[in-house]
Write a protein that holds these residues in place. Structure first.
Motif, PDB file in Angstrom:
ATOM      1  N   ARG A   1     -23.316  -6.157  14.445  1.00 44.44           N
ATOM      2  CA  ARG A   1     -24.439  -5.346  14.010  1.00 44.44           C
ATOM      3  C   ARG A   1     -24.336  -3.893  14.529  1.00 44.44           C
ATOM      4  NH1 ARG A   1     -27.538  -7.917  16.569  1.00 44.44           N
ATOM      5  NH2 ARG A   1     -28.014  -6.467  18.284  1.00 44.44           N
ATOM      6  N   GLY A   2     -24.400  -2.950  13.607  1.00 46.05           N
ATOM      7  CA  GLY A   2     -24.459  -1.532  13.939  1.00 46.05           C
ATOM      8  C   GLY A   2     -23.141  -0.880  14.279  1.00 46.05           C
ATOM      9  N   PHE A   3     -22.066  -1.687  14.387  1.00 43.36           N
ATOM     10  CA  PHE A   3     -20.802  -1.105  14.839  1.00 43.36           C
ATOM     11  C   PHE A   3     -20.157  -0.245  13.754  1.00 43.36           C
ATOM     12  CE2 PHE A   3     -16.174  -1.649  16.101  1.00 43.36           C
ATOM     13  CZ  PHE A   3     -16.254  -0.762  17.160  1.00 43.36           C
ATOM     14  N   ARG A   4     -20.343  -0.626  12.488  1.00 44.20           N
ATOM     15  CA  ARG A   4     -19.746   0.151  11.393  1.00 44.20           C
ATOM     16  C   ARG A   4     -20.278   1.589  11.403  1.00 44.20           C
ATOM     17  NH1 ARG A   4     -17.078  -1.325   6.611  1.00 44.20           N
ATOM     18  NH2 ARG A   4     -16.580   0.555   5.441  1.00 44.20           N
ATOM     19  N   GLY A   5     -21.569   1.742  11.592  1.00 43.02           N
ATOM     20  CA  GLY A   5     -22.140   3.085  11.643  1.00 43.02           C
ATOM     21  C   GLY A   5     -21.619   3.880  12.828  1.00 43.02           C
ATOM     22  N   GLN A   6     -21.392   3.202  13.958  1.00 39.11           N
ATOM     23  CA  GLN A   6     -20.888   3.880  15.146  1.00 39.11           C
ATOM     24  C   GLN A   6     -19.458   4.386  14.941  1.00 39.11           C
ATOM     25  OE1 GLN A   6     -21.749   0.686  18.022  1.00 39.11           O
ATOM     26  NE2 GLN A   6     -23.080   2.144  19.105  1.00 39.11           N
ATOM     27  N   ILE A   7     -18.628   3.578  14.295  1.00 34.34           N
ATOM     28  CA  ILE A   7     -17.247   4.038  14.103  1.00 34.34           C
ATOM     29  C   ILE A   7     -17.178   5.138  13.038  1.00 34.34           C
ATOM     30  CG2 ILE A   7     -16.229   1.870  14.891  1.00 34.34           C
ATOM     31  CD1 ILE A   7     -15.696   1.124  11.990  1.00 34.34           C
ATOM     32  N   GLU A   8     -18.089   5.118  12.073  1.00 36.31           N
ATOM     33  CA  GLU A   8     -18.127   6.214  11.094  1.00 36.31           C
ATOM     34  C   GLU A   8     -18.514   7.523  11.780  1.00 36.31           C
ATOM     35  OE1 GLU A   8     -20.820   4.856   8.114  1.00 36.31           O
ATOM     36  OE2 GLU A   8     -19.319   3.610   7.081  1.00 36.31           O
ATOM     37  N   THR A   9     -19.452   7.438  12.722  1.00 30.98           N
ATOM     38  CA  THR A   9     -19.834   8.632  13.492  1.00 30.98           C
ATOM     39  C   THR A   9     -18.675   9.091  14.364  1.00 30.98           C
ATOM     40  OG1 THR A   9     -22.139   7.906  13.541  1.00 30.98           O
ATOM     41  CG2 THR A   9     -21.469   9.553  15.167  1.00 30.98           C
TER      42      THR A   9
ATOM     43  N   THR B   1     -11.904  11.074   3.835  1.00 30.43           N
ATOM     44  CA  THR B   1     -12.045  11.053   2.371  1.00 30.43           C
ATOM     45  C   THR B   1     -10.770  10.506   1.745  1.00 30.43           C
ATOM     46  OG1 THR B   1     -11.226  13.335   2.202  1.00 30.43           O
ATOM     47  CG2 THR B   1     -13.609  13.032   2.351  1.00 30.43           C
ATOM     48  N   GLY B   2     -10.911  10.033   0.522  1.00 34.20           N
ATOM     49  CA  GLY B   2      -9.746   9.614  -0.239  1.00 34.20           C
ATOM     50  C   GLY B   2      -9.071   8.370   0.299  1.00 34.20           C
ATOM     51  N   GLU B   3      -7.757   8.312   0.135  1.00 35.49           N
ATOM     52  CA  GLU B   3      -7.003   7.099   0.425  1.00 35.49           C
ATOM     53  C   GLU B   3      -6.858   6.830   1.928  1.00 35.49           C
ATOM     54  OE1 GLU B   3      -2.699   9.403  -0.027  1.00 35.49           O
ATOM     55  OE2 GLU B   3      -3.201   7.742  -1.353  1.00 35.49           O
ATOM     56  N   THR B   4      -7.170   7.802   2.764  1.00 41.02           N
ATOM     57  CA  THR B   4      -7.035   7.582   4.208  1.00 41.02           C
ATOM     58  C   THR B   4      -8.342   7.157   4.884  1.00 41.02           C
ATOM     59  OG1 THR B   4      -7.449   9.931   4.664  1.00 41.02           O
ATOM     60  CG2 THR B   4      -5.147   9.249   4.398  1.00 41.02           C
ATOM     61  N   GLU B   5      -9.451   7.159   4.141  1.00 44.18           N
ATOM     62  CA  GLU B   5     -10.750   6.898   4.760  1.00 44.18           C
ATOM     63  C   GLU B   5     -10.816   5.514   5.397  1.00 44.18           C
ATOM     64  OE1 GLU B   5     -15.548   6.986   3.699  1.00 44.18           O
ATOM     65  OE2 GLU B   5     -14.050   7.143   2.087  1.00 44.18           O
ATOM     66  N   GLU B   6     -10.447   4.500   4.650  1.00 44.61           N
ATOM     67  CA  GLU B   6     -10.529   3.135   5.167  1.00 44.61           C
ATOM     68  C   GLU B   6      -9.564   2.943   6.341  1.00 44.61           C
ATOM     69  OE1 GLU B   6     -11.309  -0.961   2.868  1.00 44.61           O
ATOM     70  OE2 GLU B   6      -9.245  -0.237   2.657  1.00 44.61           O
ATOM     71  N   GLY B   7      -8.358   3.512   6.227  1.00 44.92           N
ATOM     72  CA  GLY B   7      -7.385   3.397   7.311  1.00 44.92           C
ATOM     73  C   GLY B   7      -7.861   4.086   8.570  1.00 44.92           C
ATOM     74  N   LEU B   8      -8.532   5.230   8.412  1.00 39.43           N
ATOM     75  CA  LEU B   8      -9.051   5.938   9.579  1.00 39.43           C
ATOM     76  C   LEU B   8     -10.135   5.124  10.274  1.00 39.43           C
ATOM     77  CD1 LEU B   8      -9.388   8.436  11.399  1.00 39.43           C
ATOM     78  CD2 LEU B   8     -11.010   9.316   9.709  1.00 39.43           C
ATOM     79  N   LEU B   9     -11.042   4.550   9.501  1.00 40.64           N
ATOM     80  CA  LEU B   9     -12.117   3.756  10.110  1.00 40.64           C
ATOM     81  C   LEU B   9     -11.550   2.553  10.864  1.00 40.64           C
ATOM     82  CD1 LEU B   9     -14.802   3.807   7.258  1.00 40.64           C
ATOM     83  CD2 LEU B   9     -14.761   5.154   9.379  1.00 40.64           C
TER      84      LEU B   9
ATOM     85  N   ALA C   1       0.834  -1.208   0.000  1.00 39.68           N
ATOM     86  CA  ALA C   1       0.000   0.000   0.000  1.00 39.68           C
ATOM     87  C   ALA C   1       0.866   1.255   0.000  1.00 39.68           C
ATOM     88  CB  ALA C   1      -0.925   0.011   1.219  1.00 39.68           C
ATOM     89  N   ALA C   2       0.340   2.328  -0.562  1.00 38.50           N
ATOM     90  CA  ALA C   2       1.089   3.579  -0.621  1.00 38.50           C
ATOM     91  C   ALA C   2       0.882   4.439   0.616  1.00 38.50           C
ATOM     92  CB  ALA C   2       0.679   4.374  -1.870  1.00 38.50           C
ATOM     93  N   THR C   3      -0.207   4.206   1.338  1.00 36.74           N
ATOM     94  CA  THR C   3      -0.564   5.032   2.499  1.00 36.74           C
ATOM     95  C   THR C   3      -0.925   4.146   3.676  1.00 36.74           C
ATOM     96  OG1 THR C   3      -1.422   6.769   1.046  1.00 36.74           O
ATOM     97  CG2 THR C   3      -2.081   6.862   3.349  1.00 36.74           C
ATOM     98  N   ALA C   4      -0.558   4.589   4.869  1.00 36.04           N
ATOM     99  CA  ALA C   4      -0.914   3.868   6.086  1.00 36.04           C
ATOM    100  C   ALA C   4      -1.394   4.867   7.130  1.00 36.04           C
ATOM    101  CB  ALA C   4       0.277   3.086   6.626  1.00 36.04           C
ATOM    102  N   VAL C   5      -2.334   4.435   7.961  1.00 27.90           N
ATOM    103  CA  VAL C   5      -2.844   5.246   9.067  1.00 27.90           C
ATOM    104  C   VAL C   5      -2.499   4.534  10.365  1.00 27.90           C
ATOM    105  CG1 VAL C   5      -4.882   6.255  10.159  1.00 27.90           C
ATOM    106  CG2 VAL C   5      -4.722   6.163   7.658  1.00 27.90           C
ATOM    107  N   CYS C   6      -1.849   5.247  11.285  1.00 27.88           N
ATOM    108  CA  CYS C   6      -1.473   4.647  12.564  1.00 27.88           C
ATOM    109  C   CYS C   6      -2.725   4.285  13.368  1.00 27.88           C
ATOM    110  CB  CYS C   6      -0.618   5.623  13.374  1.00 27.88           C
ATOM    111  SG  CYS C   6       1.014   5.921  12.675  1.00 27.88           S
TER     112      CYS C   6
END
Length: 474
Positions: free
Chosen positions: A417-425, A436-444, A328-333
């Protein structure tokens, strides 16, 4: 410096006037204050506490002792005092002690000026050449600091009663400059006594020579507060002769500590672009702050800012390694990267308890959990994630480790169940700029691990280490 006077006669014609080094420091400090310039660029958190002490000491033309625990910037500030010296000063060519052509001290310089008069050669030295530093160790001798009879010069035919046979130590060689003695208490008492005359009378005497050298210098020291007390290792008469004692301190707030860490840590990597979410930087700094107040850590030793810097760099390296292995080109701690902090913490904590194998690592683990809990509690409550915790009561488990890609982490938590929405919030609360962008998935993934570990620190979930992995359950 080629256009500056090169002989004593030219120097006199130029109108140059000598001033003492403390007058020079004072004059240049006044100029900086009037112009609103920063005294110590890069030194953070001392504007209202430490810097006024230093300014007052310089304005009073005092020698100074910087008193503070390790990692509080003492040596860095002492070395930056050279910025208050003039850009260049004239010295007699060939002088060992930077003799002033208008007022020579050494026998060599006096004889040269007497013989050549206005033709005596002059050279100019920069401010960096006027700072000398010595780390105090038990083997430092009076000869190192003050001087000694040079038997080689004696063997060449010079008489023992002549000044020409002397070898000057570091202090005379710092004439017209700044001499710094780091960790002053480590100097043996008899050597400390040898500094009395330098501090009070501004002169040195070598091996009973009748000659006195009225030196012009500013003496500065550093020491640990524990060694400065009545039970400490600085002799009382020496403390009495030091004009001002400057007390330093660790960052007063977590935010300031994070700013210092970001300034000093190496975060820009060439293996992968690593992003450090603010809440992860907070956890690293909070860990150091908790260590400073821990009853298990020796307060006299302190917990250096270097611990935060080294831990931050190891956390970044863990994320970088994960990205490299995954291509991967980007990583989130994220929290699992904190498992690599043991190596960068060892040796930076002096424990009060017995030194059993692994005790330091276990303390660090508890400090990290408490840091995560404190950072979590500033923004969330465990009640917000009650539904997530209840799903573990039926025997479900969640396995996480630092090698998992963000996609793998999210796949693992999506089964709840429901945890994905909680972490997005929660991500919108913690780091909206990374959603947004390439860091979104790493942030979640980072937020998911943060929440799960925080729930464990609140005793809502159990955690079982298993071959480098963390298995969470009820």
């Amino acid at each position: 410096m080629s256009d500056r006077p090169r002989t004593l006669g030219e120097l006199r014609q130029s109108g140059y006037q000598s001033v003492s080094v403390k007058q020079e420091l004072r004059r240049n400090l006044i100029g900086k204050l009037r112009r609103g310039e920063t005294l110590f660029p890069g030194i953070l958190g001392y504007d209202e506490t430490v810097l006024p002490q230093i300014e007052h000491a310089i304005l009073s033309q005092h020698d100074m002792l910087f008193l503070g625990l390790r990692g509080q910037g003492k040596t860095r500030m002492l070395r930056m005092l050279v910025t208050l010296l003039d850009e260049a000063i004239p010295v007699v060519v060939g002088s060992e002690i930077q003799d002033d052509p208008l007022a020579p001290l050494s026998r060599y310089a006096r004889d040269l000026v007497a013989v050549k008069g206005d033709d005596a050669p002059v050279e100019w030295i920069g401010r960096d050449q006027r700072y000398h530093e010595k780390l105090a160790t038990p083997d430092v001798t009076i000869a190192d600091l003050i001087g000694e009879v040079d038997l080689v010069k004696h063997a060449e035919g010079r008489h023992l009663a002549s000044e020409d046979v002397m070898h000057f130590g570091l202090i005379p060689r710092s004439h017209r400059g700044i001499f710094c003695m780091n960790e002053l208490p480590d100097l043996s008492p008899k050597i400390q006594v040898g500094l009395f005359n330098v501090l009070e009378e501004r002169d040195v005497q070598i091996r009973g020579f009748t000659v006195r050298l009225p030196l012009d210098l500013c003496l500065v020291f550093s020491a640990n507060p524990e060694d400065y007390t009545n039970r400490g290792r600085i002799v009382t008469p020496l403390k009495d002769r030091i004009g001002s004692v400057i007390r330093t301190h660790y960052p007063l707030t977590r935010e300031l500590g994070m700013e210092i860490t970001a300034q000093n840590a190496w975060g820009d990597r060439d293996g992968a672009h690593v992003v450090v979410p603010g809440f992860m930087a907070e956890v690293v700094e909070e860990t150091s702050r908790l260590a400073r107040t821990s009853p298990h850590v020796n307060p006299a030793s302190g917990v250096s800012v270097r611990m935060s810097v080294a831990n931050y760099e190891n956390m970044v390296s863990s994320a970088e390694r994960r990205a490299i292995l995954a291509g991967a080109a980007t990583a989130v701690c994220r929290v699992s990267d904190l498992s690599q902090l043991a190596a960068s913490t060892r040796g930076k904590l002096e424990l009060l308890m017995s030194e059993e194998p692994g005790q330091e690592d276990r303390l660090l683990e508890r400090l990290i959990q408490e840091a995560i809990k404190n950072v979590f509690d500033q923004r969330f409550t465990t009640k917000q994630f009650r539904n997530f915790v209840e799903q573990f009561e039926g025997g479900r488990t969640l396995e996480l480790h630092d090698r998992m890609t963000p996609g793998e982490v999210l796949k693992a938590v999506d089964g709840f169940r429901g945890f994905r929405g909680q972490i997005e919030t929660a991500a919108r609360e913690l780091a909206p700029e990374l959603q947004t962008g390439e860091t979104e998935e790493g942030l979640l993934a980072a937020v998911a691990e943060f929440v799960v570990e925080a729930l464990h620190s609140h005793n809502r979930l159990n955690k079982t280490p298993k071959s480098g992995r963390s298995v969470y359950g009820s």
